[in-house]
Design an enzyme around this catalytic site. Structure first.
Site, PDB file in Angstrom:
ATOM      1  CG  ASP A  31      -2.282   0.409   1.124  1.00  0.00           C
ATOM      2  OD1 ASP A  31      -1.916   2.215   0.863  1.00  0.00           O
ATOM      3  OD2 ASP A  31      -3.037   0.758   1.363  1.00  0.00           O
ATOM      4  CG  ASN A  32      -0.161   4.452  -2.085  1.00  0.00           C
ATOM      5  OD1 ASN A  32      -0.398   4.353  -1.669  1.00  0.00           O
ATOM      6  ND2 ASN A  32       0.562   5.213  -3.829  1.00  0.00           N
ATOM      7  CB  SER A  34      -2.397   8.194  -1.610  1.00  0.00           C
ATOM      8  OG  SER A  34      -2.970   6.508  -2.351  1.00  0.00           O
ATOM      9  CG  LEU A  59      -0.006  -2.057  -7.188  1.00  0.00           C
ATOM     10  CD1 LEU A  59      -0.035  -1.403  -6.010  1.00  0.00           C
ATOM     11  CD2 LEU A  59      -1.584  -2.185  -7.400  1.00  0.00           C
ATOM     12  CB  SER A 124     -17.664  -0.745  -8.608  1.00  0.00           C
ATOM     13  OG  SER A 124     -19.222  -0.157  -7.635  1.00  0.00           O
ATOM     14  CB  ALA A 125     -22.548  -2.266  -7.850  1.00  0.00           C
ATOM     15  CB  THR A 126     -20.000   2.181 -10.197  1.00  0.00           C
ATOM     16  OG1 THR A 126     -19.973   3.759 -10.717  1.00  0.00           O
ATOM     17  CG2 THR A 126     -18.565   1.569 -10.684  1.00  0.00           C
ATOM     18  CE1 TYR A 149     -12.785   3.702  -7.641  1.00  0.00           C
ATOM     19  CE2 TYR A 149     -16.256   3.800  -8.308  1.00  0.00           C
ATOM     20  CZ  TYR A 149     -14.663   3.772  -7.278  1.00  0.00           C
ATOM     21  OH  TYR A 149     -14.677   1.805  -6.528  1.00  0.00           O
ATOM     22  CE  LYS A 153     -12.444   0.188  -8.827  1.00  0.00           C
ATOM     23  NZ  LYS A 153     -12.238  -0.314  -8.172  1.00  0.00           N
ATOM     24  CG  LEU A 200     -26.116   7.232   4.082  1.00  0.00           C
ATOM     25  CD1 LEU A 200     -26.724   8.532   4.002  1.00  0.00           C
ATOM     26  CD2 LEU A 200     -27.296   6.233   3.304  1.00  0.00           C
ATOM     27  NE  ARG A 292     -24.899  11.624  -4.389  1.00  0.00           N
ATOM     28  CZ  ARG A 292     -24.018  10.380  -3.448  1.00  0.00           C
ATOM     29  NH1 ARG A 292     -22.729  11.426  -2.486  1.00  0.00           N
ATOM     30  NH2 ARG A 292     -24.214   9.447  -3.531  1.00  0.00           N
TER      31      ARG A 292
HETATM   32  P1  NAD Z   1      -9.552   2.688   0.366  1.00  0.00           P
HETATM   33  O1  NAD Z   1      -9.062   4.351   0.063  1.00  0.00           O
HETATM   34  O2  NAD Z   1     -10.195   2.947   2.227  1.00  0.00           O
HETATM   35  O3  NAD Z   1      -8.888   1.148   0.267  1.00  0.00           O
HETATM   36  C1  NAD Z   1      -7.558   1.544  -1.374  1.00  0.00           C
HETATM   37  C2  NAD Z   1      -6.119   1.804  -1.107  1.00  0.00           C
HETATM   38  O4  NAD Z   1      -5.458   1.495  -1.771  1.00  0.00           O
HETATM   39  C3  NAD Z   1      -6.000   3.014   0.138  1.00  0.00           C
HETATM   40  O5  NAD Z   1      -4.656   2.270   1.381  1.00  0.00           O
HETATM   41  C4  NAD Z   1      -4.492   3.461  -1.024  1.00  0.00           C
HETATM   42  O6  NAD Z   1      -3.364   4.528  -0.226  1.00  0.00           O
HETATM   43  C5  NAD Z   1      -3.923   2.541  -1.229  1.00  0.00           C
HETATM   44  N1  NAD Z   1      -3.839   3.267  -2.679  1.00  0.00           N
HETATM   45  C6  NAD Z   1      -4.457   3.628  -3.461  1.00  0.00           C
HETATM   46  N2  NAD Z   1      -3.537   3.783  -4.794  1.00  0.00           N
HETATM   47  C7  NAD Z   1      -2.654   2.501  -4.667  1.00  0.00           C
HETATM   48  C8  NAD Z   1      -1.509   2.783  -5.370  1.00  0.00           C
HETATM   49  N3  NAD Z   1      -1.095   3.011  -6.745  1.00  0.00           N
HETATM   50  N4  NAD Z   1      -0.346   2.202  -4.893  1.00  0.00           N
HETATM   51  C9  NAD Z   1      -0.682   1.242  -3.570  1.00  0.00           C
HETATM   52  N5  NAD Z   1      -1.624   1.339  -2.894  1.00  0.00           N
HETATM   53  C10 NAD Z   1      -2.782   2.203  -3.097  1.00  0.00           C
HETATM   54  O7  NAD Z   1     -10.889   1.958  -0.740  1.00  0.00           O
HETATM   55  P2  NAD Z   1     -11.567   0.974  -0.389  1.00  0.00           P
HETATM   56  O8  NAD Z   1     -13.145   1.149   0.748  1.00  0.00           O
HETATM   57  O9  NAD Z   1     -10.786   0.181   0.879  1.00  0.00           O
HETATM   58  O10 NAD Z   1     -11.839   0.462  -1.984  1.00  0.00           O
HETATM   59  C11 NAD Z   1     -11.442  -0.640  -1.867  1.00  0.00           C
HETATM   60  C12 NAD Z   1     -11.203  -0.658  -3.635  1.00  0.00           C
HETATM   61  O11 NAD Z   1     -12.640  -1.615  -3.618  1.00  0.00           O
HETATM   62  C13 NAD Z   1     -11.113   0.285  -4.525  1.00  0.00           C
HETATM   63  O12 NAD Z   1     -10.428  -0.228  -5.518  1.00  0.00           O
HETATM   64  C14 NAD Z   1     -12.564   0.268  -4.794  1.00  0.00           C
HETATM   65  O13 NAD Z   1     -12.398   1.249  -5.491  1.00  0.00           O
HETATM   66  C15 NAD Z   1     -13.175  -0.771  -3.965  1.00  0.00           C
HETATM   67  N6  NAD Z   1     -14.883  -0.404  -4.225  1.00  0.00           N
HETATM   68  C16 NAD Z   1     -14.856   0.265  -2.271  1.00  0.00           C
HETATM   69  C17 NAD Z   1     -15.841   0.557  -2.602  1.00  0.00           C
HETATM   70  C18 NAD Z   1     -16.577   1.531  -1.649  1.00  0.00           C
HETATM   71  O14 NAD Z   1     -17.903   1.605  -1.547  1.00  0.00           O
HETATM   72  N7  NAD Z   1     -15.713   1.494  -0.368  1.00  0.00           N
HETATM   73  C19 NAD Z   1     -17.652   0.512  -3.273  1.00  0.00           C
HETATM   74  C20 NAD Z   1     -17.015  -0.591  -4.755  1.00  0.00           C
HETATM   75  C21 NAD Z   1     -15.519  -0.796  -5.274  1.00  0.00           C
HETATM   76  C1  UD1 Z   2     -21.092   5.452  -4.545  1.00  0.00           C
HETATM   77  C2  UD1 Z   2     -20.454   6.151  -6.124  1.00  0.00           C
HETATM   78  C3  UD1 Z   2     -20.243   5.020  -6.753  1.00  0.00           C
HETATM   79  C4  UD1 Z   2     -19.256   4.105  -5.638  1.00  0.00           C
HETATM   80  C5  UD1 Z   2     -20.143   3.893  -4.919  1.00  0.00           C
HETATM   81  C6  UD1 Z   2     -18.648   3.506  -3.250  1.00  0.00           C
HETATM   82  C7  UD1 Z   2     -22.345   8.522  -6.467  1.00  0.00           C
HETATM   83  C8  UD1 Z   2     -22.851   8.624  -7.457  1.00  0.00           C
HETATM   84  N1  UD1 Z   2     -21.521   6.599  -6.732  1.00  0.00           N
HETATM   85  O1  UD1 Z   2     -22.383   5.334  -4.361  1.00  0.00           O
HETATM   86  O2  UD1 Z   2     -19.942   5.336  -7.618  1.00  0.00           O
HETATM   87  O3  UD1 Z   2     -19.061   3.292  -6.197  1.00  0.00           O
HETATM   88  O4  UD1 Z   2     -19.886   5.335  -3.809  1.00  0.00           O
HETATM   89  O5  UD1 Z   2     -17.976   5.024  -3.001  1.00  0.00           O
HETATM   90  O6  UD1 Z   2     -20.826   9.076  -6.095  1.00  0.00           O
HETATM   91  N2  UD1 Z   2     -26.330  10.380   0.236  1.00  0.00           N
HETATM   92  C9  UD1 Z   2     -27.510  11.707   0.751  1.00  0.00           C
HETATM   93  N3  UD1 Z   2     -26.492  12.017   1.585  1.00  0.00           N
HETATM   94  C10 UD1 Z   2     -25.236  12.245   1.577  1.00  0.00           C
HETATM   95  C11 UD1 Z   2     -24.420  10.824   1.152  1.00  0.00           C
HETATM   96  C12 UD1 Z   2     -25.245   9.482   0.085  1.00  0.00           C
HETATM   97  O7  UD1 Z   2     -28.400  11.527   0.566  1.00  0.00           O
HETATM   98  O8  UD1 Z   2     -24.460  12.887   2.464  1.00  0.00           O
HETATM   99  C13 UD1 Z   2     -27.489   9.293  -0.715  1.00  0.00           C
HETATM  100  C14 UD1 Z   2     -26.993   9.110  -2.044  1.00  0.00           C
HETATM  101  O9  UD1 Z   2     -28.371   9.929  -3.123  1.00  0.00           O
HETATM  102  C15 UD1 Z   2     -27.745   7.426  -2.010  1.00  0.00           C
HETATM  103  C16 UD1 Z   2     -27.046   6.420  -1.328  1.00  0.00           C
HETATM  104  O10 UD1 Z   2     -27.458   7.588  -0.156  1.00  0.00           O
HETATM  105  O11 UD1 Z   2     -29.172   7.524  -2.818  1.00  0.00           O
HETATM  106  C17 UD1 Z   2     -25.878   6.022  -1.256  1.00  0.00           C
HETATM  107  O12 UD1 Z   2     -24.992   7.471  -1.609  1.00  0.00           O
HETATM  108  P1  UD1 Z   2     -23.749   6.650  -1.178  1.00  0.00           P
HETATM  109  O13 UD1 Z   2     -23.115   5.674   0.232  1.00  0.00           O
HETATM  110  O14 UD1 Z   2     -22.485   8.006  -1.865  1.00  0.00           O
HETATM  111  O15 UD1 Z   2     -23.570   5.166  -2.010  1.00  0.00           O
HETATM  112  P2  UD1 Z   2     -23.740   5.044  -4.271  1.00  0.00           P
HETATM  113  O16 UD1 Z   2     -24.336   6.655  -4.169  1.00  0.00           O
HETATM  114  O17 UD1 Z   2     -24.597   4.288  -3.805  1.00  0.00           O
END
Ligand code: NAD
Ligand code: UD1
Length: 338
Positions: A31-32, A34, A59, A124-126, A149, A153, A200, A292
């Protein structure tokens, strides 16, 4: 198995490292830092009573990555490392494409050079964009991602699919997470967002601890039962356990497979607020705001495929998720900062 966990100091990676160690695997974290703190590594060791080998490395530095892989002789990579803030990715697309894509390309090259042919990727579901039907199954086509972002993915999924097609000895599992929340029940590790949270649950916990004054609910005119957005929230411990299940699949030589990781249930924003209040006894002040940009009304998973093929299903409910998110926030009011 010996598992290299990229991004293992982060939210989901740290919980997965705990689960790997608890299930008798070895976890080597790269992990870096960041978007994370080295304290997460100490806490993983504290929870598990086991040593973690940690490399502070980016990475995007291929030479550094290669020397770690040459030394560690891993069986599999779980690839969490990446930048994940949707709004920031719109403002800084180059940063996101460079970090997420170049980091992954370097990883694949180094894995190839060192004969490591198993990878589990955090998608991600995104990638589904605006779903045409819910619950979303893995057969649903990928949609248009409205931000860089999400594009990274989707692109990384494609890159790994093509790599596996060209070299059938590669095994790839793409895990599409829905909305991860919660924290380890010890409260030692959890989500630690930088600045004002976009998501949220961290926003709610920061209102509860008094760092933010009220929650803005983005939109109350969606076509949902109460007008607020519906999502499939999943406890990070369940997510962590799904990765360990996916390892078994990979060890059997799975080729390429894709799984949704969700509970299969959707909760509206107002239901999440209510659940949080019920779980913690703390009132969350909120007011309605405009929608949003980029948000969709409803998104929840069909979790059937993961159950049938991985033997995994979510165990924690929304009350558990709220309780554990709050527990981490309560015990770490400033996250990992002192
Ligand atoms: P996070 O930011 O807490 O963890 C990601 C980690 O990767 C961090 O510790 C960061 O320092 C490290 N990192 C980033 N770029 C790097 C690089 N170039 N080299 C080495 N380390 C690096 O995020 P998270 O919530 O734990 O998410 C983990 C993964 O899951 C991510 O790829 C994220 O996109 C994916 N994901 C997260 C969510 C979510 O809601 N948290 C949803 C869908 C997918
Ligand atoms: C968001 C990202 C998605 C990402 C995911 C996990 C967007 C558009 N989508 O998903 O790409 O994979 O986070 O990191 O940003 N909400 C509020 N008030 C707030 C925050 C959120 O009402 O302050 C609502 C949102 O409108 C949504 C729900 O809560 O309906 C969940 O939001 P959030 O936690 O940001 O997740 P996603 O939008 O589903």
């Amino acid at each position: 198995m010996r598992i290299i966990v990229t991004g293992g100091a982060g939210f989901i990676g740290s919980h997965t490292a705990v689960e790997l160690l608890d299930k008798g695997h070895e976890a080597i974290i790269i992990d870096n830092l960041s978007n994370s703190s080295e304290k997460a590594i100490d806490r993983i060791e504290k929870i598990t009573g086991k040593k973690v080998r940690f490399y502070k490395e980016d990475l995007c530095n291929k030479d550094g990555l290669l020397s770690i892989f040459e030394r560690e002789k891993a069986d599999c990579v779980i690839h969490f490392a990446g930048l994940k803030a949707v709004g920031e990715s719109v403002k800084l697309p180059y940063k996101y494409y460079y970090n997420n894509i170049v980091g992954t390309l370097n990883l694949i090259d180094v894995m190839n050079k060192c004969g490591v042919k198993n990878i589990i990727f955090s998608s991600s579901a995104t990638v589904y964009g605006t779903p045409s039907v819910v619950p979303i199954t893995e057969e649903c086509p990928k949609g248009i991602c409205t931000n860089p972002y999400g594009q990274t993915k989707s692109m990384i999924e494609q890159i790994l699919t093509d790599v596996q097609k060209a070299d059938r000895s590669f095994n790839v599992v793409l895990l599409r997470y829905f909305n991860p929340i919660g924290a380890h029940p010890s409260g030692l590790i959890g989500e630690n967002p930088n600045g004002i949270p976009n998501n949220l649950m961290p926003f709610i916990t920061q209102v509860a601890i008094g760092r933010l004054s009220e929650l803005g609910v983005f939109g109350n005119d969606y076509d949902t039962p109460d007008g607020t957005g519906v999502r499939d929230y999943i406890h990070v411990m369940d997510l962590a356990s799904a990765h360990v299940h996916a390892l078994k699949k990979i060890a059997d030589g799975s080729g390429i497979s894709i799984y949704n990781l969700g509970t299969g249930k959707g909760y509206s924003v107002l239901e999440v607020i209510k659940s949080f209040e019920q779980a913690t006894g703390i009132k969350i002040p909120y007011s309605f705001r405009p929608r949003r940009e980029g948000d969709i009304a409803t998104c929840y998973a069909s979790a059937k495929k993961a159950k049938e093929e991985l033997g995994w299903e979510a165990k924690y409910d929304i009350i558990d998720m709220c309780r554990d998110s709050w527990n981490f926030q309560r015990l770490n009011p400033n996250g990992y900062d002192d």
